[in-house]
Design an enzyme around this catalytic site. Structure first.
Site, PDB file in Angstrom:
ATOM      1  N   ARG A  93      37.175 -16.393  31.267  1.00 21.91           N
ATOM      2  CA  ARG A  93      37.879 -15.844  32.429  1.00 21.91           C
ATOM      3  C   ARG A  93      39.238 -16.533  32.613  1.00 21.91           C
ATOM      4  NH1 ARG A  93      37.430 -13.352  37.560  1.00 21.91           N
ATOM      5  NH2 ARG A  93      38.009 -14.663  39.331  1.00 21.91           N
ATOM      6  N   LYS A 111      32.723 -11.459  44.477  1.00 26.19           N
ATOM      7  CA  LYS A 111      32.354 -12.298  45.610  1.00 26.19           C
ATOM      8  C   LYS A 111      32.481 -11.519  46.908  1.00 26.19           C
ATOM      9  CE  LYS A 111      33.383 -16.889  43.734  1.00 26.19           C
ATOM     10  NZ  LYS A 111      34.174 -18.129  43.910  1.00 26.19           N
ATOM     11  N   HIS A 132      40.833 -12.306  43.300  1.00 26.24           N
ATOM     12  CA  HIS A 132      41.108 -13.416  44.213  1.00 26.24           C
ATOM     13  C   HIS A 132      41.595 -12.884  45.554  1.00 26.24           C
ATOM     14  CE1 HIS A 132      41.859 -16.462  40.705  1.00 26.24           C
ATOM     15  NE2 HIS A 132      40.580 -16.315  40.990  1.00 26.24           N
ATOM     16  N   ARG A 163      33.732 -12.776  36.095  1.00 29.74           N
ATOM     17  CA  ARG A 163      32.941 -13.957  36.403  1.00 29.74           C
ATOM     18  C   ARG A 163      31.575 -13.819  35.733  1.00 29.74           C
ATOM     19  NH1 ARG A 163      35.158 -12.520  41.589  1.00 29.74           N
ATOM     20  NH2 ARG A 163      36.579 -14.118  42.402  1.00 29.74           N
ATOM     21  N   HIS A 181      33.431 -19.484  32.145  1.00 26.17           N
ATOM     22  CA  HIS A 181      34.665 -19.649  32.902  1.00 26.17           C
ATOM     23  C   HIS A 181      35.877 -19.806  31.985  1.00 26.17           C
ATOM     24  CE1 HIS A 181      33.431 -19.378  36.976  1.00 26.17           C
ATOM     25  NE2 HIS A 181      34.450 -20.055  37.439  1.00 26.17           N
ATOM     26  N   TYR A 193      47.237 -20.719  37.572  1.00 22.02           N
ATOM     27  CA  TYR A 193      47.563 -20.290  36.221  1.00 22.02           C
ATOM     28  C   TYR A 193      49.055 -20.378  35.933  1.00 22.02           C
ATOM     29  CZ  TYR A 193      42.771 -18.841  36.289  1.00 22.02           C
ATOM     30  OH  TYR A 193      41.412 -18.858  36.388  1.00 22.02           O
TER      31      TYR A 193
END
Length: 307
Positions: free
Chosen positions: A237, A165, A260, A141, A234, A269
């Site tokens: 990524r 995150k 994730h 990210r 992005h 994806y």
């Protein structure tokens, strides 16, 4: 609202960016309520919030953005209930309108190889190529790349320690090309950054490179090196994820690499992968080719008839 934001920062230990996001969303709601002559949080009803959601939708906000607004409002009213400043949570049963799922933009493999193999023209471009190699190599990210410290990358072991995150740390492999780019950048960095600076990527002044600067430099790289589409962090990524999934088919591994928490986030994806497979099918399958050929012939015969 001020007390609530302080509560998020001190008791819940949310990041400043998250607190700012809550503040903006609640300020927007407060301004709208004042326009409706509603000056008390405890008097806001579910009907009021449904009107507010409709107003946001008319202004062009996506379902996802409206859902974020509602999440902030629900959290705020939980706090008000705890402090006995409200008697109920009017946002509990309010749902955001659904919006079509937008697939992320992905760069072609050959296009990325061409851009990343382009030669840097100055020391800062050596840094830029290093950043972009690392982002595409490990699926980072923007915030993860910007926060990387020098000691977070183990060039001998070919891995990077990344804080994602929720302050979750994960260990990611780093590809050969990215390691080569780091080896070229580190000596240049040493001539820019003061000894106390920990950041791997620094500006001309020697301080940590900002998110906005990274975005601007990536966009510039695309323009200068002749990209067919606008480049942004992005995209690198998303391209990493799509290309990895296309080659391996291992959704769980891609989920781990991207960091994730929910595999449903990674499953977007698979839609991109299916689009690629559908194109290959249409171009390759004899019956698909015959269908297209027949359509083409029909169009030609129609044009001849019109002529």
């Amino acid at each position: 609202m001020r007390d609530f934001i302080q509560h998020l920062a001190s008791e819940k230990r949310h990041s400043p960016r998250t607190c700012d996001s809550y503040q903006r969303d609640l300020n927007r709601l407060a301004a709208w309520l004042l326009e409706q002559d509603n000056t008390q949080w405890r008097s806001v009803s579910g009907y009021d919030l449904r009107r507010y959601v409709a107003n946001l939708s008319r202004q062009g906000l996506s379902g996802r953005s409206i859902a974020r607004h509602l999440s902030a409002i629900r959290r705020f009213y939980q706090y008000l209930l705890r402090e006995r400043l409200a008697t109920d949570n009017p946002a509990l049963d309010i749902r955001a309108p659904k919006s079509g799922r937008r697939l992320p933009a992905v760069a072609d493999v050959d296009q990325l190889n061409y851009l990343l193999d382009a030669s840097p023209d100055d020391p800062l471009e050596v840094r830029d190529r290093c950043m972009f190699e690392l982002m595409y190599s490990s699926g980072l990210r923007l915030a993860e790349l910007a926060s990387l410290d020098v000691d977070a990358v183990d060039c001998q072991g070919g891995e990077a320690r990344v804080v994602g995150k929720g302050s979750k740390t994960r260990l990611l492999p780093v590809g050969r090309k990215a390691l080569e780019a780091i080896a070229q950048w580190v000596p240049i960095r040493a001539g820019l950054a003061p000894e106390a600076e920990k950041a791997l990527f620094v500006s001309r002044r020697g301080d940590r490179l900002s998110h906005r600067s990274i975005q601007a430099r990536l966009s510039r790289w695309g323009v200068v090196k002749g990209a067919d589409q606008k480049l942004h962090p992005h995209m690198l990524r998303h391209s990493f994820a799509s290309h990895m999934l296309e080659a391996s088919g291992d959704l769980r591994a891609v989920q781990e690499l991207l960091g994730h928490a929910d595999i449903a986030t990674t499953q977007i994806y698979t839609h991109l992968d299916f689009q690629h497979l559908a194109r290959v099918y249409d171009q390759s399958h004899p019956r698909a080719r015959r269908r297209h050929s027949r359509n083409h012939d029909d169009q030609n015969s129609g044009q001849e008839g019109n002529n």
